[in-house]
Design a protein around this motif. Structure first.
Motif, mmCIF file in Angstrom:
data_model
loop_
_atom_site.group_PDB
_atom_site.id
_atom_site.type_symbol
_atom_site.label_atom_id
_atom_site.label_comp_id
_atom_site.label_asym_id
_atom_site.label_seq_id
_atom_site.Cartn_x
_atom_site.Cartn_y
_atom_site.Cartn_z
ATOM 1 N N ARG A 124 0.826 -1.218 0.000
ATOM 2 C CA ARG A 124 0.000 0.000 0.000
ATOM 3 C C ARG A 124 0.852 1.257 0.000
ATOM 4 N NH1 ARG A 124 -5.675 -0.401 3.236
ATOM 5 N NH2 ARG A 124 -6.125 -2.610 2.936
ATOM 6 N N LEU A 125 1.920 1.261 0.764
ATOM 7 C CA LEU A 125 2.781 2.446 0.791
ATOM 8 C C LEU A 125 3.371 2.719 -0.588
ATOM 9 C CD1 LEU A 125 4.696 1.942 4.174
ATOM 10 C CD2 LEU A 125 3.019 3.725 3.665
ATOM 11 N N ARG A 126 3.781 1.662 -1.273
ATOM 12 C CA ARG A 126 4.448 1.828 -2.566
ATOM 13 C C ARG A 126 3.496 2.226 -3.690
ATOM 14 N NH1 ARG A 126 8.152 -3.378 -1.150
ATOM 15 N NH2 ARG A 126 9.971 -2.228 -0.329
ATOM 16 N N GLU A 127 2.194 2.149 -3.445
ATOM 17 C CA GLU A 127 1.236 2.539 -4.473
ATOM 18 C C GLU A 127 1.383 4.009 -4.859
ATOM 19 O OE1 GLU A 127 -2.617 1.604 -3.007
ATOM 20 O OE2 GLU A 127 -2.420 -0.568 -3.336
ATOM 21 N N HIS A 128 1.727 4.860 -3.879
ATOM 22 C CA HIS A 128 1.801 6.296 -4.159
ATOM 23 C C HIS A 128 3.097 6.909 -3.660
ATOM 24 C CE1 HIS A 128 -2.319 6.377 -5.597
ATOM 25 N NE2 HIS A 128 -2.687 5.705 -4.509
ATOM 26 N N LEU A 129 4.124 6.088 -3.509
ATOM 27 C CA LEU A 129 5.435 6.584 -3.091
ATOM 28 C C LEU A 129 6.504 6.064 -4.034
ATOM 29 C CD1 LEU A 129 5.224 5.999 0.777
ATOM 30 C CD2 LEU A 129 5.337 8.223 -0.350
ATOM 31 N N PRO A 130 7.537 6.858 -4.321
ATOM 32 C CA PRO A 130 8.643 6.363 -5.146
ATOM 33 C C PRO A 130 9.314 5.177 -4.465
ATOM 34 C CG PRO A 130 8.766 8.754 -4.856
ATOM 35 C CD PRO A 130 7.716 8.257 -3.917
ATOM 36 N N ALA A 131 9.925 4.322 -5.270
ATOM 37 C CA ALA A 131 10.552 3.117 -4.737
ATOM 38 C C ALA A 131 11.617 3.440 -3.699
ATOM 39 C CB ALA A 131 11.141 2.286 -5.879
ATOM 40 N N ASP A 132 12.397 4.508 -3.944
ATOM 41 C CA ASP A 132 13.484 4.829 -3.009
ATOM 42 C C ASP A 132 13.003 5.529 -1.748
ATOM 43 O OD1 ASP A 132 12.814 7.273 -4.071
ATOM 44 O OD2 ASP A 132 14.859 7.857 -4.627
ATOM 45 N N ALA A 133 11.698 5.806 -1.657
ATOM 46 C CA ALA A 133 11.147 6.458 -0.469
ATOM 47 C C ALA A 133 10.661 5.468 0.574
ATOM 48 C CB ALA A 133 9.991 7.379 -0.861
ATOM 49 N N VAL A 134 10.676 4.192 0.242
ATOM 50 C CA VAL A 134 10.208 3.156 1.164
ATOM 51 C C VAL A 134 11.359 2.188 1.431
ATOM 52 C CG1 VAL A 134 8.518 1.335 1.577
ATOM 53 C CG2 VAL A 134 7.870 3.347 0.240
ATOM 54 N N ILE A 135 11.811 2.143 2.668
ATOM 55 C CA ILE A 135 12.960 1.315 3.046
ATOM 56 C C ILE A 135 12.502 0.244 4.025
ATOM 57 C CG2 ILE A 135 15.248 1.306 4.107
ATOM 58 C CD1 ILE A 135 15.444 4.284 3.396
ATOM 59 N N SER A 136 12.749 -1.028 3.658
ATOM 60 C CA SER A 136 12.339 -2.129 4.537
ATOM 61 C C SER A 136 13.501 -3.025 4.948
ATOM 62 C CB SER A 136 11.260 -2.975 3.853
ATOM 63 O OG SER A 136 11.730 -3.479 2.605
ATOM 64 N N ASP A 137 14.696 -2.749 4.455
ATOM 65 C CA ASP A 137 15.876 -3.527 4.839
ATOM 66 C C ASP A 137 16.122 -3.356 6.336
ATOM 67 O OD1 ASP A 137 18.423 -4.485 5.394
ATOM 68 O OD2 ASP A 137 19.289 -3.778 3.524
ATOM 69 N N PRO A 138 16.064 -4.420 7.129
ATOM 70 C CA PRO A 138 16.210 -4.292 8.592
ATOM 71 C C PRO A 138 17.519 -3.653 9.019
ATOM 72 C CG PRO A 138 15.398 -6.462 8.019
ATOM 73 C CD PRO A 138 15.789 -5.815 6.722
ATOM 74 N N LEU B 233 10.476 8.039 3.483
ATOM 75 C CA LEU B 233 11.069 9.367 3.323
ATOM 76 C C LEU B 233 10.320 10.133 2.239
ATOM 77 C CD1 LEU B 233 13.746 7.180 3.720
ATOM 78 C CD2 LEU B 233 14.747 9.422 4.181
ATOM 79 N N PRO B 234 9.195 10.738 2.595
ATOM 80 C CA PRO B 234 8.398 11.466 1.606
ATOM 81 C C PRO B 234 9.061 12.775 1.199
ATOM 82 C CG PRO B 234 7.500 11.797 3.786
ATOM 83 C CD PRO B 234 8.610 10.792 3.938
ATOM 84 N N ARG B 235 8.670 13.269 0.018
ATOM 85 C CA ARG B 235 9.148 14.563 -0.462
ATOM 86 C C ARG B 235 8.032 15.573 -0.644
ATOM 87 N NH1 ARG B 235 14.444 14.434 -2.459
ATOM 88 N NH2 ARG B 235 15.354 12.342 -2.623
ATOM 89 N N THR B 236 6.794 15.131 -0.572
ATOM 90 C CA THR B 236 5.663 16.031 -0.801
ATOM 91 C C THR B 236 4.613 15.859 0.290
ATOM 92 O OG1 THR B 236 4.345 14.468 -2.110
ATOM 93 C CG2 THR B 236 6.017 15.777 -3.296
ATOM 94 N N VAL B 237 3.746 16.853 0.386
ATOM 95 C CA VAL B 237 2.641 16.793 1.345
ATOM 96 C C VAL B 237 1.723 15.623 1.012
ATOM 97 C CG1 VAL B 237 0.598 18.012 2.191
ATOM 98 C CG2 VAL B 237 2.729 19.273 1.802
ATOM 99 N N GLU B 238 1.465 15.429 -0.293
ATOM 100 C CA GLU B 238 0.572 14.351 -0.712
ATOM 101 C C GLU B 238 1.117 12.989 -0.308
ATOM 102 O OE1 GLU B 238 -0.216 17.981 -2.730
ATOM 103 O OE2 GLU B 238 1.663 16.829 -2.643
ATOM 104 N N GLU B 239 2.430 12.835 -0.351
ATOM 105 C CA GLU B 239 3.029 11.561 0.060
ATOM 106 C C GLU B 239 2.881 11.345 1.561
ATOM 107 O OE1 GLU B 239 6.370 11.389 -3.523
ATOM 108 O OE2 GLU B 239 7.028 11.611 -1.446
ATOM 109 N N VAL B 240 2.997 12.417 2.353
ATOM 110 C CA VAL B 240 2.767 12.300 3.799
ATOM 111 C C VAL B 240 1.315 11.916 4.060
ATOM 112 C CG1 VAL B 240 2.765 13.513 6.007
ATOM 113 C CG2 VAL B 240 4.606 13.927 4.368
#
Length: 455
Positions: free
Chosen positions: A7-21, A45-52
């Protein structure tokens, strides 16, 4: 976990979502000691208000807690992750959107570094006064979250006095504006002030309108040596009683002076018991320094040395800015207290802290924003020594109890976070805590924002 990431990756760039422990673990905590931290499920790590907004809508839908973070320079554990949470790091939202010399405001995103903003407005002949010791690293969003202060507070005040308006993403993803950009405004409840110091527990600040001042003249400083902390505190009382308005009035005890000398070879007088630094950015700073120097001498200063120029003044102030970092070199760990007392009780606070250090056989250095009574006792201890760690924690608690006994507060600028939850309850009392929780529930009924902090 898979559903959350999808769900997070639906509207966030790939490099904005980090899951590596291994990477997410590095976002688990701020700079505070003795504060529990969990393991985040993901760092965003969002860059826009919409991403937050997307992050908060996703968190609400899946009932996942969210821990907002800035540069993680905090000292109370307010940015510490909880198990399974989304860490929402705002450091990529780092644009200065506007600097307006007519309205004397700056509009910024939360990830703007304090020093970057200060330098940018200076180019327009303007000044953003709040200057925490970590100003080269800390972000405006973090400053707002903890209602931070700095060296200049004695004359110019703290962060809360410069935040005119905010844009905030609420727990359910809605965007709300508070405050104004006008010089005056009293429409409705002051929700802007409510968010300042809320430590990310009520909403996510995504934009701030900050008040600016005209750039003051360069400040000149003096250093006054004292044979006791009590004499230095007496000088502080005399300076404030006579109506002087220093741009800075700072105190360093002998332990702090020696630590700074060892770390940076500053050449400070490490045989003295207390060093008082005073500075003025007035039209005639030399005259003000002469008057204050005379008051220091009357209070028992053994030597008063006014700086000859701005460069020498900055050298003195750099010594003060290095204080906390230098004290951290004494032992493997530190607990940095943040107790603010009335100026008239400053000497009692320092004397009591010294007695606590002796009682627990610990090194406790004190640096202070003496002009507003905000002391920073730093408990130095060996984290690998279980007994010493216990004594450090007990001494920390006694210092906070002393501050309350003297009519003070458990935090002047570092916030409550995890470290001082118990002490917030003691300071506010049961009715005060009940009302604080009611406010929290109104903004965050599911309790998703920075859970476990404050109370």
């Amino acid at each position: 976990m898979d559903d959350l990431l999808e769900r997070l990756r639906e509207h966030l760039p790939a490099d904005a979502v980090i899951s590596d422990p291994d990477v997410t673990a590095s976002y688990a905590h701020d700079m505070a000691s003795f504060c529990a931290a969990g393991s985040p499920a993901v760092v965003v790590l969002p860059r826009t208000v919409e991403e937050v907004q997307h992050v908060m809508r996703t968190a609400t839908a899946l009932r996942v807690p969210v821990v907002p973070q800035g540069a993680r320079t905090g000292l109370s554990g307010a940015a510490n992750a909880s198990d399974g949470c989304i860490v929402l790091s705002l450091v990529k939202m780092d644009r200065i959107l506007e600097i307006n010399p007519v309205d004397r405001v700056a509009v910024v995103e939360p990830g703007v570094v304090n020093a970057v903003l200060s330098r940018a407005v200076h180019e327009h002949g303007l000044y953003y006064p709040p200057d925490p010791s970590s100003w080269e690293m800390c972000t405006i969003g973090g400053n707002i979250g903890t209602a931070s202060g700095g060296l200049c507070c004695v004359k110019y005040g703290v962060t809360a006095e410069y935040v005119l308006g905010l844009e905030v993403v609420l727990a359910d993803g809605r965007l709300m504006s508070t405050g104004r950009r006008t010089a005056k405004g009293v429409a409705g409840y002051d929700l802007t002030r409510l968010f300042v110091g809320s430590e990310g527990s009520l909403g996510i600040v995504v934009k701030a309108v900050l008040a600016l001042r005209p750039s003051p003249p360069p400040q000149l400083a003096l250093a006054a040596e004292f044979g006791s902390a009590a004499a230095a505190c007496d000088a502080v009382v005399r300076i404030m009683e006579r109506g002087h308005a220093p741009s800075l009035l700072e105190l360093m005890d002998r332990t702090t002076i020696q630590a700074v000398n060892r770390m940076a070879n500053m050449g400070l007088p490490d045989t003295t018991e207390a060093l008082l630094l005073a500075a003025f950015d007035s039209p005639d700073p030399a005259a003000d320094l002469a008057a204050v120097g005379a008051l220091c001498t009357a209070a028992g200063a053994t030597q008063v040395v006014p700086a000859e120029d701005v460069a020498e003044s900055e050298l003195l102030l750099q010594a003060r800015r290095l204080s906390l970092t230098a004290l951290e070199t004494i032992k493997s760990a530190t607990m940095i207290d943040d107790v603010c007392v009335p100026r008239s009780k400053l000497a009692a606070m320092l004397e009591g802290t010294s007695a606590i250090a002796a009682k627990y056989e610990l090194t406790i250095g004190v640096c202070a924003h003496a002009g507003d009574g905000n002391t920073h006792p730093v408990v130095c201890f060996d984290a690998a020594d279980e007994d010493e760690s216990r004594r450090a924690r007990e001494s920390f608690d006694e210092i906070m109890a002393l501050g309350l006994e003297l009519g003070g507060t458990i935090t002047g600028e570092h916030g409550v976070g995890v470290l001082k939850k118990e002490w917030l309850a003691r300071e506010l009392g049961p009715v005060g805590i009940e009302m604080q929780r009611a406010v929290k529930h109104a903004f965050d009924p599911l309790g998703l924002l920075n859970p476990g902090k404050l109370f």
